[in-house]
Write an enzyme that holds these catalytic residues in place. Structure first.
Site, PDB file in Angstrom:
ATOM      1  N   GLU A  99     -31.906   4.959  40.663  1.00 23.16           N
ATOM      2  CA  GLU A  99     -33.330   4.876  40.949  1.00 23.16           C
ATOM      3  C   GLU A  99     -34.164   4.725  39.694  1.00 23.16           C
ATOM      4  OE1 GLU A  99     -33.910   8.635  42.582  1.00 23.16           O
ATOM      5  OE2 GLU A  99     -32.832   8.114  44.398  1.00 23.16           O
ATOM      6  N   CYS A 119     -25.088  12.814  38.185  1.00 20.75           N
ATOM      7  CA  CYS A 119     -25.156  13.662  36.995  1.00 20.75           C
ATOM      8  C   CYS A 119     -24.114  14.762  37.120  1.00 20.75           C
ATOM      9  CB  CYS A 119     -26.554  14.278  36.854  1.00 20.75           C
ATOM     10  SG  CYS A 119     -26.730  15.272  35.342  1.00 20.75           S
ATOM     11  N   CYS A 126     -31.577  20.443  41.818  1.00 25.79           N
ATOM     12  CA  CYS A 126     -31.718  19.002  41.621  1.00 25.79           C
ATOM     13  C   CYS A 126     -30.859  18.204  42.600  1.00 25.79           C
ATOM     14  CB  CYS A 126     -31.328  18.669  40.180  1.00 25.79           C
ATOM     15  SG  CYS A 126     -31.263  16.906  39.835  1.00 25.79           S
ATOM     16  N   CYS A 340     -35.973  13.490  41.622  1.00 21.61           N
ATOM     17  CA  CYS A 340     -34.689  12.997  41.155  1.00 21.61           C
ATOM     18  C   CYS A 340     -33.650  12.872  42.297  1.00 21.61           C
ATOM     19  CB  CYS A 340     -34.292  14.100  40.193  1.00 21.61           C
ATOM     20  SG  CYS A 340     -33.176  13.927  38.921  1.00 21.61           S
TER      21      CYS A 340
HETATM   22  N1  SAH Z   1     -31.210  15.344  33.068  1.00 16.85           N
HETATM   23  C1  SAH Z   1     -32.433  15.384  32.384  1.00 16.85           C
HETATM   24  C2  SAH Z   1     -33.403  14.306  32.810  1.00 16.85           C
HETATM   25  C3  SAH Z   1     -33.463  13.960  34.247  1.00 16.85           C
HETATM   26  S1  SAH Z   1     -34.130  15.169  35.325  1.00 16.85           S
HETATM   27  C4  SAH Z   1     -33.055  16.750  32.503  1.00 16.85           C
HETATM   28  O1  SAH Z   1     -32.574  17.551  33.298  1.00 16.85           O
HETATM   29  O2  SAH Z   1     -33.985  17.029  31.750  1.00 16.85           O
HETATM   30  C5  SAH Z   1     -35.872  15.024  34.977  1.00 16.85           C
HETATM   31  C6  SAH Z   1     -36.652  16.295  35.231  1.00 16.85           C
HETATM   32  O3  SAH Z   1     -36.739  16.576  36.636  1.00 16.85           O
HETATM   33  C7  SAH Z   1     -36.016  17.525  34.593  1.00 16.85           C
HETATM   34  O4  SAH Z   1     -36.992  18.317  33.957  1.00 16.85           O
HETATM   35  C8  SAH Z   1     -35.450  18.241  35.794  1.00 16.85           C
HETATM   36  O5  SAH Z   1     -35.243  19.589  35.526  1.00 16.85           O
HETATM   37  C9  SAH Z   1     -36.494  17.941  36.847  1.00 16.85           C
HETATM   38  N2  SAH Z   1     -36.091  18.171  38.233  1.00 16.85           N
HETATM   39  C10 SAH Z   1     -34.879  18.016  38.806  1.00 16.85           C
HETATM   40  N3  SAH Z   1     -34.928  18.344  40.109  1.00 16.85           N
HETATM   41  C11 SAH Z   1     -36.211  18.707  40.365  1.00 16.85           C
HETATM   42  C12 SAH Z   1     -36.898  19.151  41.519  1.00 16.85           C
HETATM   43  N4  SAH Z   1     -36.281  19.308  42.696  1.00 16.85           N
HETATM   44  N5  SAH Z   1     -38.211  19.433  41.404  1.00 16.85           N
HETATM   45  C13 SAH Z   1     -38.861  19.294  40.218  1.00 16.85           C
HETATM   46  N6  SAH Z   1     -38.270  18.868  39.099  1.00 16.85           N
HETATM   47  C14 SAH Z   1     -36.950  18.597  39.166  1.00 16.85           C
HETATM   48 FE1  SF4 Z   2     -28.688  16.420  35.808  1.00 10.02          FE
HETATM   49 FE2  SF4 Z   2     -30.589  16.937  37.585  1.00 10.02          FE
HETATM   50 FE3  SF4 Z   2     -29.818  18.822  35.870  1.00 10.02          FE
HETATM   51 FE4  SF4 Z   2     -31.207  16.706  34.947  1.00 10.02          FE
HETATM   52  S1  SF4 Z   2     -31.925  18.261  36.411  1.00 10.02           S
HETATM   53  S2  SF4 Z   2     -29.341  17.630  34.069  1.00 10.02           S
HETATM   54  S3  SF4 Z   2     -30.418  15.097  36.327  1.00 10.02           S
HETATM   55  S4  SF4 Z   2     -28.540  17.896  37.472  1.00 10.02           S
END
Ligand code: SAH
Ligand code: SF4
Length: 352
Positions: A99, A119, A126, A340
């Site tokens: 995405e 991931c 997430c 995400c």
């Molecule tokens: N893996 C990296 C980048 C991708 S996730 C990371 O974890 O930083 C991008 C952002 O979305 C991260 O800050 C992650 O913690 C957040 N994120 C993931 N799932 C989420 C959710 N359900 N609600 C809000 N933020 C979320």
């Molecule tokens: Fe991976 Fe989602 Fe954790 Fe980012 S927030 S490290 S995408 S599992």
């Protein structure tokens, strides 16, 4: 070479370095000025076919098509939010889909890209983490997402956030190569400060990133400054303690002089208590860090719920009292499953 180039698949022009392309052109008996012409078509104009490269002789276009590919993402789905954000599900030639999101505002267009399909870090809140890692993306595949969104909006991209699926620092070299291409005047020409990579906290790579010469921006997903809570929410980074993260971020700031961001998604009853707030305040005070308080996107079937907007304001106010800059980040495109991994999950369940 790319960490991830796949055997048996013709090389993708997006994944070739300038030197490799130059070699290829030489081996085809062509003059070197063709390299620049081809690079313009690939990186600036985002040509979708060799036939588009009208300033190249037809014979060269045919030869190129035999030995290299032009990527070629296929748009499987797209959704538009009431706020104008557009989310895409893009598929690469091997069938893997990821995405990306385009978020317009006034004269700006921000693109959010994925660096991996799925991931492997397994964060509990997430949607991407739930299905594990399929594979890392090549730098060309990361770059192509930006160009796809640019072409769809038909406007210049002003910033890119690496916050889609995947952990960029588990695909470090390819992510960096994509950032450099996005930054370069021969590529998308986006200012380094407007390229923001978000990591869940892979410490060795944070330290490596601190030594890169460009002024790229760093965000770290913190989500709790209490070790036990963070271990539970983010099991993939358990081996990197918060103490260790604190020191690494200190080193990052000393080296770069740049302000990092901590992302903190408030989860009701988990990381939004007064005790959690105290720890967060202590973790951030007297550092240069900016805290982004995020409204949790409720993932279908998840036990986690977002905190109230009032609680988010409490956090911002209390952090502010000790001099920590904090803002509430609106989750753009919340009505289009912008969290995400959620669009992909829905597509896979066939419930669009
Ligand atoms: N893996 C990296 C980048 C991708 S996730 C990371 O974890 O930083 C991008 C952002 O979305 C991260 O800050 C992650 O913690 C957040 N994120 C993931 N799932 C989420 C959710 N359900 N609600 C809000 N933020 C979320
Ligand atoms: Fe991976 Fe989602 Fe954790 Fe980012 S927030 S490290 S995408 S599992």
């Amino acid at each position: 070479m790319e960490e991830n180039s796949r055997r048996g698949v013709p090389a993708d022009l997006h994944a070739m370095t300038h030197g490799q392309l130059s070699e290829l052109i030489k081996s085809l008996g062509q003059p070197q000025f063709r390299v620049k012409q081809i690079e313009e078509w690939v990186w600036e104009k985002n040509a979708r076919s060799f036939d588009d490269m009208t300033n190249l002789p037809k014979s060269l276009r045919e030869e190129l098509a035999k030995v290299v590919t032009l990527g070629g993402v296929k748009q499987l789905a797209a959704q538009t939010s009431v706020d104008g954000s557009r989310k895409y599900l893009l598929q690469f030639p091997d069938g893997v889909a990821v995405e990306c999101v385009g978020m317009p505002s006034k004269n700006r267009l921000t693109v959010c890209v994925s660096t991996q399909a799925g991931c492997g870090m397994g964060c509990a809140f997430c949607a991407t983490g739930a299905s594990g890692l399929t594979r890392s993306l090549t730098s060309g595949e990361i770059y192509e997402q930006v160009m796809h969104v640019r072409d769809d909006f038909n406007t210049r991209v002003t910033s890119v956030v690496f916050m889609g699926q995947g952990e960029p620092f588990m695909n470090y070299n390819n992510t960096l190569a994509a950032m450099r291409k996005l930054n370069s005047p021969e590529g998308a020409g986006i200012g380094a400060r407007h390229l923001t990579v978000s990591t869940c906290g892979v410490i060795p790579m944070i330290l490596k990133f601190a030594n890169e010469p460009e002024q790229f921006t760093l965000a770290v997903s913190l989500h709790s400054a209490v070790q036990k809570t963070r271990d539970f929410l983010m099991p993939g980074v358990q081996k990197y303690s918060l103490l260790h993260l604190y020191d690494a971020m200190g080193e990052y700031v000393d080296k770069t002089g740049r302000r990092p961001t901590y992302e903190y998604a408030l989860i009701k009853g988990v990381n939004d208590t007064n005790e959690e707030l105290d720890y967060l305040r202590e973790f951030c005070r007297d550092t240069l860090a900016h805290v982004n308080i995020i409204q949790l996107n409720a993932v279908p079937g998840s036990k986690f719920q977002p905190s109230t907007p009032e609680r988010a304001q409490d956090f911002v106010r209390e952090l502010g009292k000790v001099g920590v800059e904090a803002t509430i980040r609106n989750s753009r495109g919340a009505d289009i499953d912008a969290a995400c991994g959620q669009l992909k999950q829905r597509m896979m369940r066939g419930r669009r």
